[in-house]
Scaffold this motif. Structure first.
Motif, PDB file in Angstrom:
ATOM      1  N   PHE A 246     138.079  96.070 120.178  1.00 56.71           N
ATOM      2  CA  PHE A 246     138.754  95.568 118.973  1.00 56.71           C
ATOM      3  C   PHE A 246     138.965  94.059 119.031  1.00 56.71           C
ATOM      4  O   PHE A 246     138.814  93.353 118.019  1.00 56.71           O
ATOM      5  N   VAL A 247     139.323  93.543 120.207  1.00 56.29           N
ATOM      6  CA  VAL A 247     139.641  92.120 120.326  1.00 56.29           C
ATOM      7  C   VAL A 247     138.418  91.273 119.988  1.00 56.29           C
ATOM      8  O   VAL A 247     138.502  90.327 119.198  1.00 56.29           O
ATOM      9  N   GLN A 248     137.267  91.607 120.544  1.00 56.47           N
ATOM     10  CA  GLN A 248     136.066  90.829 120.275  1.00 56.47           C
ATOM     11  C   GLN A 248     135.594  91.026 118.831  1.00 56.47           C
ATOM     12  O   GLN A 248     135.107  90.084 118.192  1.00 56.47           O
ATOM     13  N   ALA A 249     135.780  92.218 118.310  1.00 59.43           N
ATOM     14  CA  ALA A 249     135.411  92.478 116.918  1.00 59.43           C
ATOM     15  C   ALA A 249     136.258  91.610 115.971  1.00 59.43           C
ATOM     16  O   ALA A 249     135.748  91.050 114.997  1.00 59.43           O
ATOM     17  N   GLU A 250     137.552  91.519 116.275  1.00 58.26           N
ATOM     18  CA  GLU A 250     138.429  90.678 115.442  1.00 58.26           C
ATOM     19  C   GLU A 250     137.966  89.227 115.474  1.00 58.26           C
ATOM     20  O   GLU A 250     137.944  88.546 114.440  1.00 58.26           O
ATOM     21  N   VAL A 251     137.552  88.747 116.662  1.00 52.51           N
ATOM     22  CA  VAL A 251     137.069  87.368 116.780  1.00 52.51           C
ATOM     23  C   VAL A 251     135.812  87.173 115.945  1.00 52.51           C
ATOM     24  O   VAL A 251     135.676  86.168 115.216  1.00 52.51           O
ATOM     25  N   ASP A 252     134.888  88.099 116.000  1.00 50.58           N
ATOM     26  CA  ASP A 252     133.645  87.985 115.242  1.00 50.58           C
ATOM     27  C   ASP A 252     133.905  87.988 113.739  1.00 50.58           C
ATOM     28  O   ASP A 252     133.313  87.185 112.993  1.00 50.58           O
ATOM     29  N   TYR A 253     134.800  88.854 113.283  1.00 47.87           N
ATOM     30  CA  TYR A 253     135.107  88.913 111.843  1.00 47.87           C
ATOM     31  C   TYR A 253     135.754  87.618 111.364  1.00 47.87           C
ATOM     32  O   TYR A 253     135.447  87.112 110.281  1.00 47.87           O
ATOM     33  N   ARG A 254     136.649  87.073 112.170  1.00 47.37           N
ATOM     34  CA  ARG A 254     137.301  85.830 111.778  1.00 47.37           C
ATOM     35  C   ARG A 254     136.293  84.676 111.707  1.00 47.37           C
ATOM     36  O   ARG A 254     136.376  83.821 110.814  1.00 47.37           O
ATOM     37  N   LYS A 255     135.373  84.633 112.651  1.00 51.67           N
ATOM     38  CA  LYS A 255     134.322  83.602 112.609  1.00 51.67           C
ATOM     39  C   LYS A 255     133.448  83.777 111.373  1.00 51.67           C
ATOM     40  O   LYS A 255     133.077  82.784 110.719  1.00 51.67           O
ATOM     41  N   ALA A 256     133.151  84.997 111.046  1.00 47.89           N
ATOM     42  CA  ALA A 256     132.320  85.264 109.873  1.00 47.89           C
ATOM     43  C   ALA A 256     133.037  84.817 108.597  1.00 47.89           C
ATOM     44  O   ALA A 256     132.410  84.237 107.695  1.00 47.89           O
ATOM     45  N   ILE A 257     134.346  85.091 108.491  1.00 50.13           N
ATOM     46  CA  ILE A 257     135.118  84.681 107.303  1.00 50.13           C
ATOM     47  C   ILE A 257     135.165  83.160 107.202  1.00 50.13           C
ATOM     48  O   ILE A 257     135.031  82.580 106.113  1.00 50.13           O
ATOM     49  N   ALA A 258     135.354  82.479 108.336  1.00 47.21           N
ATOM     50  CA  ALA A 258     135.421  81.022 108.331  1.00 47.21           C
ATOM     51  C   ALA A 258     134.069  80.396 108.009  1.00 47.21           C
ATOM     52  O   ALA A 258     134.008  79.319 107.404  1.00 47.21           O
ATOM     53  N   LYS A 259     132.980  81.059 108.388  1.00 43.83           N
ATOM     54  CA  LYS A 259     131.642  80.501 108.179  1.00 43.83           C
ATOM     55  C   LYS A 259     131.232  80.544 106.714  1.00 43.83           C
ATOM     56  O   LYS A 259     130.637  79.580 106.203  1.00 43.83           O
ATOM     57  N   SER A 260     131.572  81.614 106.024  1.00 42.90           N
ATOM     58  CA  SER A 260     131.173  81.738 104.614  1.00 42.90           C
ATOM     59  C   SER A 260     132.238  82.531 103.842  1.00 42.90           C
ATOM     60  O   SER A 260     132.403  83.735 104.087  1.00 42.90           O
ATOM     61  N   PRO A 261     132.911  81.871 102.895  1.00 38.90           N
ATOM     62  CA  PRO A 261     133.890  82.580 102.085  1.00 38.90           C
ATOM     63  C   PRO A 261     133.246  83.549 101.101  1.00 38.90           C
ATOM     64  O   PRO A 261     133.955  84.331 100.463  1.00 38.90           O
ATOM     65  N   GLU A 262     131.951  83.499 100.964  1.00 36.36           N
ATOM     66  CA  GLU A 262     131.275  84.394 100.023  1.00 36.36           C
ATOM     67  C   GLU A 262     130.972  85.760 100.628  1.00 36.36           C
ATOM     68  O   GLU A 262     130.534  86.666  99.926  1.00 36.36           O
ATOM     69  N   ASN A 263     131.204  85.888 101.926  1.00 39.31           N
ATOM     70  CA  ASN A 263     130.918  87.151 102.597  1.00 39.31           C
ATOM     71  C   ASN A 263     132.127  88.077 102.444  1.00 39.31           C
ATOM     72  O   ASN A 263     133.099  87.996 103.207  1.00 39.31           O
ATOM     73  N   ALA A 264     132.104  88.959 101.450  1.00 38.74           N
ATOM     74  CA  ALA A 264     133.217  89.880 101.197  1.00 38.74           C
ATOM     75  C   ALA A 264     133.272  91.000 102.233  1.00 38.74           C
ATOM     76  O   ALA A 264     134.329  91.612 102.430  1.00 38.74           O
ATOM     77  N   ALA A 265     132.142  91.251 102.911  1.00 42.67           N
ATOM     78  CA  ALA A 265     132.103  92.339 103.887  1.00 42.67           C
ATOM     79  C   ALA A 265     132.962  92.027 105.108  1.00 42.67           C
ATOM     80  O   ALA A 265     133.584  92.928 105.695  1.00 42.67           O
ATOM     81  N   ALA A 266     133.005  90.751 105.512  1.00 42.72           N
ATOM     82  CA  ALA A 266     133.738  90.379 106.724  1.00 42.72           C
ATOM     83  C   ALA A 266     135.248  90.664 106.570  1.00 42.72           C
ATOM     84  O   ALA A 266     135.829  91.355 107.423  1.00 42.72           O
ATOM     85  N   PRO A 267     135.928  90.168 105.530  1.00 41.01           N
ATOM     86  CA  PRO A 267     137.367  90.498 105.405  1.00 41.01           C
ATOM     87  C   PRO A 267     137.602  91.985 105.153  1.00 41.01           C
ATOM     88  O   PRO A 267     138.597  92.537 105.621  1.00 41.01           O
TER      89      PRO A 267
END
Length: 287
Positions: free
Chosen positions: A50-71
């Motif tokens: 879970f910890v690494q998954a949370e890090v990956d999702y947060r990076k994905a959200i920061a990289k592109s606000p258009e990615n609705a799947a990440a949040p």
């Protein structure tokens, strides 16, 4: 001159187009990177990391606000981890950046699920309604909406019954307080009557005492007046003062005393004369 202006306009348009194309390419590149990070997060989450998954999702959200799947996926991870406040925030973010109705439907559906966990049924109803506006064919959302309405109705009835019970209890307490106040007023009235009675008796005794005091005062006054009228012992009455019947004057008393003294003197002289005649005369000395 005209050729120069046309050339300048063409150059400006070309630069603008190129800049827009460059921005589009950058956004597309960022979205691909964000998508890849989202896949990495999904992979780590499936492996219970879970910890690494949370890090990956947060990076994905920061990289592109258009990615609705990440949040949305991060919100799902929080929801499964029973971190409902964080989950709601991520679902709301996904609904705001989503461009398709399907993505919006999923975000609002899960927002409704968070409200159901919080037992906030009115907000759950609104969230499910918004989800159905984006996808009216989803039976699961429709079922959840009906359940949320039923729970809301039940909660309102329970609150109503609770309020009625509280009202009845409050009425009983008020009635009890009123009865206690009446009893207290009755006791106070009896105490007041007793106090008035005692004060009346004390007042009568006080009046009697005052009457006695007045009588004593009057008596004392009469005695004082009488004492003022009587001359003190050793003082002689004034010549002008009216004499009482059979009372001698000062001169009469002096005359009477003088006569008594003279009479007593004469008697004494006679006694002494008799003693001289009867006495034996001695011619010789006693040796």
């Amino acid at each position: 001159m005209k050729k120069s202006i046309v050339t300048f306009l063409l150059l400006f348009i070309s630069v603008s187009v190129f800049s827009q194309e460059e921005d589009a390419r950058e956004k597309e590149k960022a979205l691909r990177t964000s998508t890849n990070l989202t896949w990495d997060g999904n992979k780590n989450l499936s492996e219970n990391n879970f910890v690494q998954a949370e890090v990956d999702y947060r990076k994905a959200i920061a990289k592109s606000p258009e990615n609705a799947a990440a949040p949305y996926n991060l919100g799902t991870a929080y929801y499964n981890n029973e971190t409902y406040s964080e989950a709601f925030g991520r679902f709301k973010e996904a609904g705001e950046v989503a461009t398709s109705k399907q993505e919006k439907h999923k975000a609002y559906h899960n927002m409704g699920n968070v409200f159901m966990k919080r037992k906030d049924y009115p907000k759950a109803v609104e969230a499910y309604k918004e989800a159905l506006r984006n996808d009216p064919t989803d039976d699961e959302t429709r079922y959840n909406l009906a359940l949320a309405k039923e729970m809301q109705k039940k909660e309102e009835e329970e609150n109503k019954d609770k309020n009625d019970d509280n009202k009845d209890q409050q009425d009983q307490e008020d009635k009890k307080d009123q009865n206690q106040d009446k009893d207290k007023e009755g006791d106070n009235k009896e105490d007041q009557n007793q106090d008035n009675k005692d004060q009346g008796e004390d007042g009568n005794e006080g009046d009697k005492g005052d009457e006695k005091k007045d009588e004593n005062k009057e008596g004392d006054g009469d005695e004082k007046e009488e004492q003022k009228k009587k001359p003190e012992q050793g003082d002689q009455p004034n010549e002008q003062q009216e004499r009482k019947p059979n009372q001698l004057s000062k001169q009469q008393v002096e005359n009477l005393l003088r006569a008594m003294q003279n009479a007593e003197k004469q008697v004494q002289e006679k006694i002494d004369a008799k003693k001289v005649k009867g006495a034996k005369v001695k011619n010789e000395k006693d040796w």
